[in-house]
Each structure stands twice: as structure tokens, then as C-alpha cells.
Design an enzyme around this catalytic site. Structure first.
Site, PDB file in Angstrom:
ATOM      1  N   GLU A 116      66.282  -0.694   1.204  1.00  0.00           N
ATOM      2  CA  GLU A 116      66.763  -1.314   2.444  1.00  0.00           C
ATOM      3  C   GLU A 116      68.189  -0.861   2.768  1.00  0.00           C
ATOM      4  O   GLU A 116      69.043  -1.673   3.149  1.00  0.00           O
ATOM      5  CB  GLU A 116      66.674  -2.839   2.333  1.00  0.00           C
ATOM      6  CG  GLU A 116      65.240  -3.335   2.182  1.00  0.00           C
ATOM      7  CD  GLU A 116      65.132  -4.839   1.977  1.00  0.00           C
ATOM      8  OE1 GLU A 116      66.054  -5.414   1.355  1.00  0.00           O
ATOM      9  OE2 GLU A 116      64.145  -5.433   2.425  1.00  0.00           O
ATOM     10  N   GLU A 160      56.895  -4.530   1.501  1.00  0.00           N
ATOM     11  CA  GLU A 160      57.230  -5.870   0.999  1.00  0.00           C
ATOM     12  C   GLU A 160      56.585  -6.893   1.931  1.00  0.00           C
ATOM     13  O   GLU A 160      57.204  -7.360   2.889  1.00  0.00           O
ATOM     14  CB  GLU A 160      58.745  -6.086   0.917  1.00  0.00           C
ATOM     15  CG  GLU A 160      59.426  -5.266  -0.158  1.00  0.00           C
ATOM     16  CD  GLU A 160      60.888  -5.653  -0.371  1.00  0.00           C
ATOM     17  OE1 GLU A 160      61.318  -6.698   0.171  1.00  0.00           O
ATOM     18  OE2 GLU A 160      61.598  -4.905  -1.069  1.00  0.00           O
TER      19      GLU A 160
END
Length: 697
Positions: A218, A301
Site C-alpha cells: 500500500e 485484501e
């Protein structure tokens, strides 16, 4: 070397030639079968026809991206995976948890690699026990899972410092983590020079389970240093080759994908987003950040639950809502990885933390990383979320699913009597003087070479009859203040607990009037409650990080006394402390109302009569204050029931043994009035003023 001449006659030549051919056939017949079995010898396939079928099999193993699909050995493949972290589960339970993930219907395991677990000190590598990554990957292969490996160096994961070793914070000049800082990248390279060669033989193309390797995590939510990302890709390719899929994961917005993706055709960009979001507009956006034909839709995710901090209500998500959201992805041939399929436990001191908009808005994570995942912290699968997700997944994964294993048995061992064995200041007296650091001003935990646990700061001052005011502008994370009349030649006095100041609630502390024949000693015990793992404040040094002010004046002359205990990947060190102090008389007299605030070690034992009675259990800390617990010298984590919501700590059966089992607790505040603990058969998230609520993420 002399050359041998051939005989002159044709008959002789033919006879000798036949003899030599016979000899060659005999040698080949013996030599080749024997040595072809030795894997340490190199050979070419052309010289050994018997090895060709195996090589052809290896060549046929290929996992790749084409036409916006994943392909496995020439067939389209839909990733239905789950995150499961080997470092949050005892190795004895790895197979059990993987079998439960298999029963759920998953075909892939995604897993982080935390650098700090494997290199707790510079150059000291740990790949044994709970850090045995290779054995975990081989176990995934044995159970027919593919693996998506998230190699970092930053992982987030609600793990201390996002997986970075805390010793990086002590490097001078200050490292710029997660950038193309050459010194930082050199340390990453040194780490990956150890890690990635262990991974290479386990790549799918080499016969192993690893199909994809993620760099960073991320990154678009943090920075925009494309040179840094390209360097990580280059390092990964240098060790793993060009065939492995290297991927990134970023939030499903244009801003984060703009910053976090690598603009090269051979790096795949995956996305994550809230469970309640419509996935397909985000997958459409994802395509813009991948090369044409190289954007299979993947939520790397897919959140089955969420994390919980101390002082918050336990997070719960609705089972049917979660399952329906997953089906939106799978029904249109999208791929998804459940985060988490099984959360596990933040054993030791490795829990992470978050901050709000200010660094002081500090929120440490619970010891439990249950995450409201379908496979609970203790492995339980008899719950609505497991059943709902299993029902959906079975529609899209046609492979045979094993029967769901039964839940692990648990046992309530009952009450455990505890007794105080060692006060904090007994531990201080046992400290090797060589380990004590002196400085004009307080220095950080990392600067004294301590990464986890507690650090005691000691100074002295002249007490005023009207009292004094103490102020510590910057403390990470929680400081308990004590005063006492002490001198070098008089090691006896009254220890007074004065108060506590916290990173998130930093208040001046009033020091009371105290009459000493010498200067008054000041002790400040600072607890590292877990480093921030996400956001702009990950440079999270611990300890006292500012000057200390007494009545507005800087207080000079400090000793820093390490009280580290042991962490998850370190050798236990409680035995000596317990034996050395068990029968000592206490040199400090504790005052009535505040004496219970003196940090101390408490110990107790409970017996298990047979192997059959060894079961999972939970230790209930209701009635205790705050601290950390060790079972048979294994650090099972932190407790803080007065704040909650977690009341109990999970104790997996492999930590227990037949006969006597030892429990040691380092209690910071107030032990149970009856000095007892209860071993119960269930988890409990109802402590403090918190109750469960349902969040639909």
C-alpha cells in the site's frame, strides 16, 4: 600426459576397440545409475535421458497472466485465497490452521514476511521455530496451496513498525525508510540477499508453491518515490528471475494507484478496498494501471473483519454481508484473498499501533489478532462467518474440499495461585552495571540498544517543601513515575508511586512533599506498547524523547536501565531472575494505598496430570491491572482488562506440558486482590466499558 599408440593390424584394432566399448558400457552401466541419484552433482538433461521427464514436468509448471486472467499450467485460474501469518501461529498448529483454510475452499495462501522477526539484531538472522518460513511454505505445498508471498520490506499488517526492525531507527544519520535513501536500500538489499535465495527454490516454476511475490505494501498511501519501487523490483528480479509475477497492492483509488504502482509492464498492480464497496468500478480503474491484457481483477485484501485497539469495542462484521460481498467478486471471475482467513495472536511484544491525525493520538493493537476472521484465534470454525463464506466459495472452486476439522478441545484448568517474587527494583539491582547507560538527558530505547519491553529512567532532584511539578513533553508510550529516598550507601527507602502520564493523555505530574536526608530519587518506567505500523508516524522511537522538566527547568543527569524481558524470537531469560530472587526479602517498604502500584513479577504453577489433559486454554486477567504474561517462559502477550475489550489471553496447548507448568506475570499496577488467575475455556472481549458491535466495512 603421454598418448598411447594403437596396434598396427586391423584385427588387433577391432579387438581392442570391442574391448574398450565393452568396458565403457560396463562403466556407464554402473556409474550413471549410481551418481544420477545424487542431487549435489550437476548434469545436463542431454547426458541423462532418464532425467528428461522430470525436467519436462518442471518446464510445464507455469503461473502467468494473459488476456486479463491468471493462468496455471495452461488453464485459467481463479485465486480464492486467504492471509494466514506463520508468525502469529505456533508452528505446531500451522498444519491445523491450513487444513481449516483448505476446508473453507481456499486454493491460495497469502503471507507477509516480517523483517524484524527474522533479523532482530543487525546481522542476526532467525529462521527457526516460529520464524521457519521455509517449512511453512513447504507445508503449504504439501497441502496443495499456492502462495502469494509479501516480501516487504515494509508489510504493515498491524505488526510492530510495519515489519521493519526497530534497530533501523537507531542508524545515524537518520534513515529515510520507504524511500530510495541509498543507506536504507543497502540494508534492504542485505536482508533480501538472505531471504530471497530461500524463496527461489520454492517458486512455482521450480516445483514449489510460490506464484507471486509482492514488494512493499500500500505504498500509494504513504509515498511517491518511483525510484524506490523500481529498485525493489530490480532486487527481486535479480534473485527470483523474470518469470515470477511481481506485484503491488494499493487502495482502490486513482490517487493511491498513481503513487503506489510501478509503471513497467512486468509488475502487476492489485487493489484492496472496503468490503462494502462495489468491486467492479475499482477493478475497471485497476486496468488503467496494468499493461493491456495484464489486469486480472484481484482484491488482494478482502476484509473479513477488522482490527481492534485497546479501549475500543471489539469489531464484528456480519457473516452474510461479508459472504455476499465476496460473491460479487467471484461470480464474475474475479479473484480475492480473504484478509484474514485466520488472524492468530500477537505473541510477544510485536503488536502494532495506529495514530490519528496527530502523533499523540496513539492506538495500540490488542494481543489477540482474531480479526473476526472465519477461523477464530483458537482455530474454531463452528461459526456463521465460516459457514457463509464456505457456502459461497464452494460454488466457484470445484476442487474436492476436505471435511471441516472439528474444533480444538479447550480446558479450564481453574484457579492458579500467584505470589510476588520480584519487584521492579529487585530487577534493577540485578542489572549488570555495564548495561546501564548514563547521559545528561534521557535517550530513546533504540539508542540504548533495546527494541522492546520497558526502560527505566533514573535521576534525582531536591524536593521542595511545597512540592514539585514534573513534565515530560514527549513520552512513547506510557510512563509510571515513582520517587524514593535513596542514596548510594543507603539502599533502603519508601517507594512512592506518584502517577502515570501517557502519549495520548500527557499531563504534568505533581510530586508531593517528601523529606529525604539526601536528594530525592526519581524513577520513570516507560513501556513500549507497540510501534506504529501505518501512516506518516511510523518513525516511532520509544522511551522519553524530550527533555524532562522539573518546575519548568530541564532536569539533567540520567541513568537508563534496560528491562527488556524476552520477545517472540529470543531466548527466554526469566529463569535466572525467578530463582535468584524467589526467597529474597524486599528492601522497599510499600505504602498502603499506592504500594500495590509497584511493578513486580508474580509467579504461579498449575499441574497437568497426563498428555491427554493438555488442551488449549485461556488465562483470565479480570481483577488484574496491566502487564505481560509468560507461560513456561513463552511470552503470550500483553493484558489490560481495565481498559479492554480483551479480558483473556490465549494459551495454545503446545505451550503446555505434563507435570508442572509455570506462569509468570509482570504486573505494572495492581494485582488481583486474591493474588490468583483463572484458566478458563473461552475467549472474552467484554472487559472495560466496551461491548461488541457490528461493523459493515
Amino acid at each position: 600426459m603421454a598418448m598411447t599408440s594403437w596396434p598396427s593390424t586391423g584385427r588387433q584394432r577391432r579387438h581392442q576397440l570391442a574391448s574398450m566399448l565393452l568396458l565403457v558400457l560396463v562403466v556407464v552401466g554402473i556409474y550413471v545409475p549410481v551418481f544420477a541419484l545424487l542431487p549435489s552433482l550437476s548434469y545436463t538433461p542431454q547426458s541423462l535421458p532418464s532425467a528428461i521427464p522430470q525436467d519436462e514436468k518442471m518446464i510445464s509448471r507455469k503461473f502467468y497472466i494473459k488476456d486479463d486472467n491468471f493462468w496455471k499450467d495452461g488453464n485459467r485460474f481463479q485465486i480464492i485465497g486467504g492471509d494466514l501469518h506463520y508468525f502469529r501461529v505456533l508452528p505446531e498448529y500451522w498444519e491445523d490452521r491450513l487444513l481449516r483454510a483448505n476446508a473453507l475452499g481456499l486454493n491460495t495462501i497469502q503471507v507477509y514476511v516480517p523483517w524484524n522477526l527474522h533479523e532482530p539484531k543487525p546481522g542476526k538472522m532467525v529462521f527457526e521455530g516460529i520464524g521457519d518460513l521455509v517449512s511453512f511454505l513447504k507445508l503449504c505445498e504439501k497441502l496443495d496451496f499456492l502462495v502469494m508471498l509479501r516480501a516487504g520490506p515494509y508489510i504493515c499488517g498491524e505488526w510492530d513498525l510495519g515489519g521493519f526492525p526497530a534497530w533501523l531507527l537507531a542508524v545515524k544519520p537518520r534513515l529515510q525508510l520507504r524511500t530510495s535513501d541509498p543507506v536504507y536500500l543497502k540494508l534492504v538489499e542485505r536482508w533480501w540477499d538472505v531471504l530471497l535465495p530461500k524463496v527461489f527454490p520454492l517458486l512455482y516454476s521450480n516445483g514449489g508453491p510460490v506464484i507471486m511475490v509482492q514488494i512493499e505494501n500500500e505504498y500509494g498511501s504513504y509515498g511517491n518515490d518511483k525510484a524506490y519501487l523500481r529498485k525493489l523490483v530490480s532486487m527481486a528480479r535479480g534473485h527470483l528471475g523474470d518469470d515470477i509475477i511481481v506485484y503491488t497492492t494499493d487502495g482502490g483509488t486513482k490517487e493511491t494507484l498513481d503513487k503506489g504502482t510501478v509503471p513497467v509492464a512486468d509488475v502487476y498492480s492489485a487493489v484492496d478496498f472496503s468490503t462494502g464497496d462495489d468491486p467492479w468500478p475499482i477493478f475497471k480503474l485497476q486496468k488503467k494501471f496494468n499493461a493491456p491484457g495484464r489486469s486480472p481483477p484481484l482484491s488482494s485484501e478482502f476484509y473479513t473483519g477488522w482490527l481492534t485497539h485497546w479501549g475500543e469495542k471489539i469489531t464484528k462484521t456480519d457473516a452474510e454481508f461479508t459472504a455476499a460481498s465476496l460473491e460479487k467478486i467471484l461470480s464474475r471471475n474475479g479473484s480475492a484473498v480473504l484478509y484474514m482467513v485466520h488472524g492468530g495472536t500477537n505473541f510477544g511484544f510485536y503488536n502494532g499501533a495506529n495514530t490519528g491525525s496527530e502523533e499523540s493520538d496513539y492506538k495500540p493493537d490488542l494481543t489477540s489478532y482474531d480479526y473476526d476472521a472465519p477461523i477464530k484465534e483458537s482455530g474454531d470454525i463452528d461459526n456463521p462467518k465460516f459457514q457463509a463464506l464456505q457456502r459461497v466459495i464452494k460454488k466457484y472452486n470445484a476442487s474436492p474440499h476436505p471435511i471441516s476439522p472439528s474444533n480444538k478441545q479447550r480446558k479450564a484448568y481453574g484457579s492458579i495461585k500467584m505470589q510476588m517474587t520480584t519487584s521492579l527494583f529487585d530487577l534493577v539491582r540485578m542489572t549488570d552495571p555495564a548495561d546501564v547507560i548514563t547521559s545528561a538527558n534521557p535517550i530513546s530505547m533504540e539508542s540504548v540498544g533495546q527494541m522492546f519491553g520497558f526502560l527505566l529512567y533514573e535521576s534525582s532532584y531536591i524536593a521542595k517543601k511545597s512540592g514539585n511539578t514534573l513534565r515530560i513533553p514527549k513520552v512513547h508510550d506510557r510512563a509510571q513515575v515513582f520517587v524514593s529516598c535513596l542514596s548510594q550507601d543507603v539502599d533502603v527507602g519508601v517507594l512512592r508511586y506518584i502517577g502515570t502520564t501517557e502519549r495520548w493523555n500527557n499531563q504534568p505530574i505533581s510530586l508531593p512533599t517528601i523529606e529525604c536526608t539526601t536528594n530525592t530519587s526519581l524513577f520513570i518506567l516507560v513501556e513500549n506498547m507497540g510501534r506504529v505500523n501505518y501512516g506518516p508516524y511510523i518513525f516511532d522511537d520509544k522511551g522519553i524523547l524530550s527533555s524532562v522538566y522539573l518546575d519548568g527547568q530541564i532536569l539533567h543527569g540520567w541513568k537508563m536501565i534496560p528491562i527488556p524481558f524476552h520477545n517472540l524470537n529470543q531466548e527466554p531469560n526469566l529463569t535466572f531472575e525467578m530463582q535468584h530472587t524467589k526467597n529474597r526479602s524486599k528492601k522497599f517498604e510499600l505504602t498502603n494505598d499506592v504500594g500495590r502500584k509497584e511493578p513486580a513479577l508474580f509467579a504461579g504453577e498449575f499441574s497437568i496430570n497426563s498428555e491427554e489433559e493438555i488442551k488449549d486454554t485461556y488465562l483470565s486477567f479480570n481483577g488484574w491491572g496491566k502487564g505481560v504474561a509468560f507461560v513456561n517462559e513463552f511470552n503470550i502477550g500483553r493484558y489490560w482488562p481495565s481498559v479492554g475489550p480483551q479480558c483473556n489471553l490465549y494459551v495454545p496447548a503446545p505451550l503446555l506440558k505434563r507435570g508442572k507448568n509455570t506462569l509468570v506475570v509482570f504486573e505494572l499496577e495492581s494485582p488481583h486482590l486474591e493474588l490468583s488467575l483463572e484458566a478458563v475455556d473461552h475467549q472474552d472481549f467484554t472487559c472495560g466499558s466496551n461491548v461488541s458491535k457490528v461493523n459493515q466495512l
